[in-house]
Scaffold this motif. Structure first.
Motif, short mmCIF file in Angstrom:
data_model
loop_
_atom_site.label_atom_id
_atom_site.label_comp_id
_atom_site.label_asym_id
_atom_site.label_seq_id
_atom_site.Cartn_x
_atom_site.Cartn_y
_atom_site.Cartn_z
N ASP A 25 0.78 -1.19 -0.05
CA ASP A 25 0.03 -0.11 0.05
C ASP A 25 0.86 1.19 0.15
OD1 ASP A 25 -2.38 -1.39 -0.01
OD2 ASP A 25 -2.41 -1.53 2.16
N SER A 28 2.63 1.65 -3.40
CA SER A 28 1.70 1.89 -4.46
C SER A 28 1.23 3.52 -4.56
CB SER A 28 0.23 1.21 -4.25
OG SER A 28 0.32 -0.25 -4.27
N GLU A 29 1.07 3.88 -3.07
CA GLU A 29 0.83 5.41 -3.06
C GLU A 29 2.05 6.05 -3.57
OE1 GLU A 29 -0.11 8.18 0.80
OE2 GLU A 29 -0.94 6.28 0.82
N HIS A 32 2.35 6.22 -7.25
CA HIS A 32 1.01 6.76 -7.81
C HIS A 32 0.17 5.60 -8.52
CE1 HIS A 32 1.94 10.47 -6.10
NE2 HIS A 32 3.14 10.30 -6.87
N LEU A 33 0.30 4.24 -8.08
CA LEU A 33 -0.42 3.37 -9.08
C LEU A 33 -1.39 2.56 -8.01
CD1 LEU A 33 2.63 1.19 -10.55
CD2 LEU A 33 0.87 2.74 -11.94
N SER A 34 -2.34 1.97 -8.75
CA SER A 34 -3.25 0.95 -7.72
C SER A 34 -2.30 0.08 -7.11
CB SER A 34 -4.40 0.50 -8.47
OG SER A 34 -3.95 -0.45 -9.31
N ARG A 35 -2.88 -0.69 -6.11
CA ARG A 35 -2.04 -1.80 -5.44
C ARG A 35 -1.91 -2.97 -6.54
NH1 ARG A 35 -2.03 -4.19 -0.17
NH2 ARG A 35 -2.02 -6.40 -0.35
N ASN A 36 -3.15 -3.22 -7.24
CA ASN A 36 -2.84 -4.29 -8.19
C ASN A 36 -1.83 -4.08 -8.96
OD1 ASN A 36 -4.80 -5.89 -6.80
ND2 ASN A 36 -6.48 -5.35 -7.86
N CYS A 38 0.74 -2.22 -9.01
CA CYS A 38 2.02 -2.09 -8.43
C CYS A 38 2.37 -3.54 -8.21
CB CYS A 38 1.91 -1.24 -7.18
SG CYS A 38 3.45 -1.12 -6.51
#
Length: 153
Positions: A25, A28-29, A32-36, A38
């Motif tokens: 998490d 990802s943050e 700047h990507l979604s968790r999936n 990333c």
């Protein structure tokens, strides 16, 4: 498997090189990507061999291994048997944390981690029993100014 590394992959790699223990998490943050998305990129880089391992980096001083020694070695012979013995010794001796075949006057350079000059001498005695060499010399690091596993991205 070869893969093209883009700027987002480089950000992921830079983040992981600094601290691979942080959560997906947080990563990802930061990139700047979604968790999936990333996770998929990390998995692709692992599958392609770009990410080889995620490990903990230890403090050698805290573990009594504060002496870094650079060992320069000239081979006694250049045969398959000698190289086999050398590679076996390098693999078997945990004090050797890096081994490199060199160009120029020196055939091999070893990076050795021990706690003292006395421990290095004991290492040296064991090493020369395993690997006959034409010449072995060592330089002791007086100060570590920079020591990193991070690659320049």
């Amino acid at each position: 498997m070869s893969m093209n590394i883009d700027e987002t992959d480089r950000r992921i790699l830079a983040f992981l090189q600094k601290d691979a223990s942080r959560s997906l998490d947080a990563l990802s943050e930061a990139v700047h990507l979604s968790r999936n998305a990333c996770w998929r990129r990390i998995k692709q880089m692992e599958d392609a061999g770009v990410i080889v391992a995620r490990i903990a980096r230890l403090d050698p001083e805290a573990l009594g291994l504060g002496l870094s020694v650079f060992v320069m070695l000239r081979a006694k012979e250049h045969s398959e048997d000698w190289l086999k013995r050398f590679r076996a010794a390098v693999s078997e001796m945990p004090e050797i944390v890096g081994a490199f075949r060199m160009s120029g006057e020196i055939d091999y350079m070893l990076r050795v981690r021990v706690g003292s000059v006395g421990e290095y001498d004991r290492f040296y005695q064991r090493f020369i029993q395993k690997v006959p060499s034409a010449d072995v010399s060592a330089s002791f690091a007086m100060e570590e100014i920079k020591d990193t596993t991070a690659l320049p991205l």
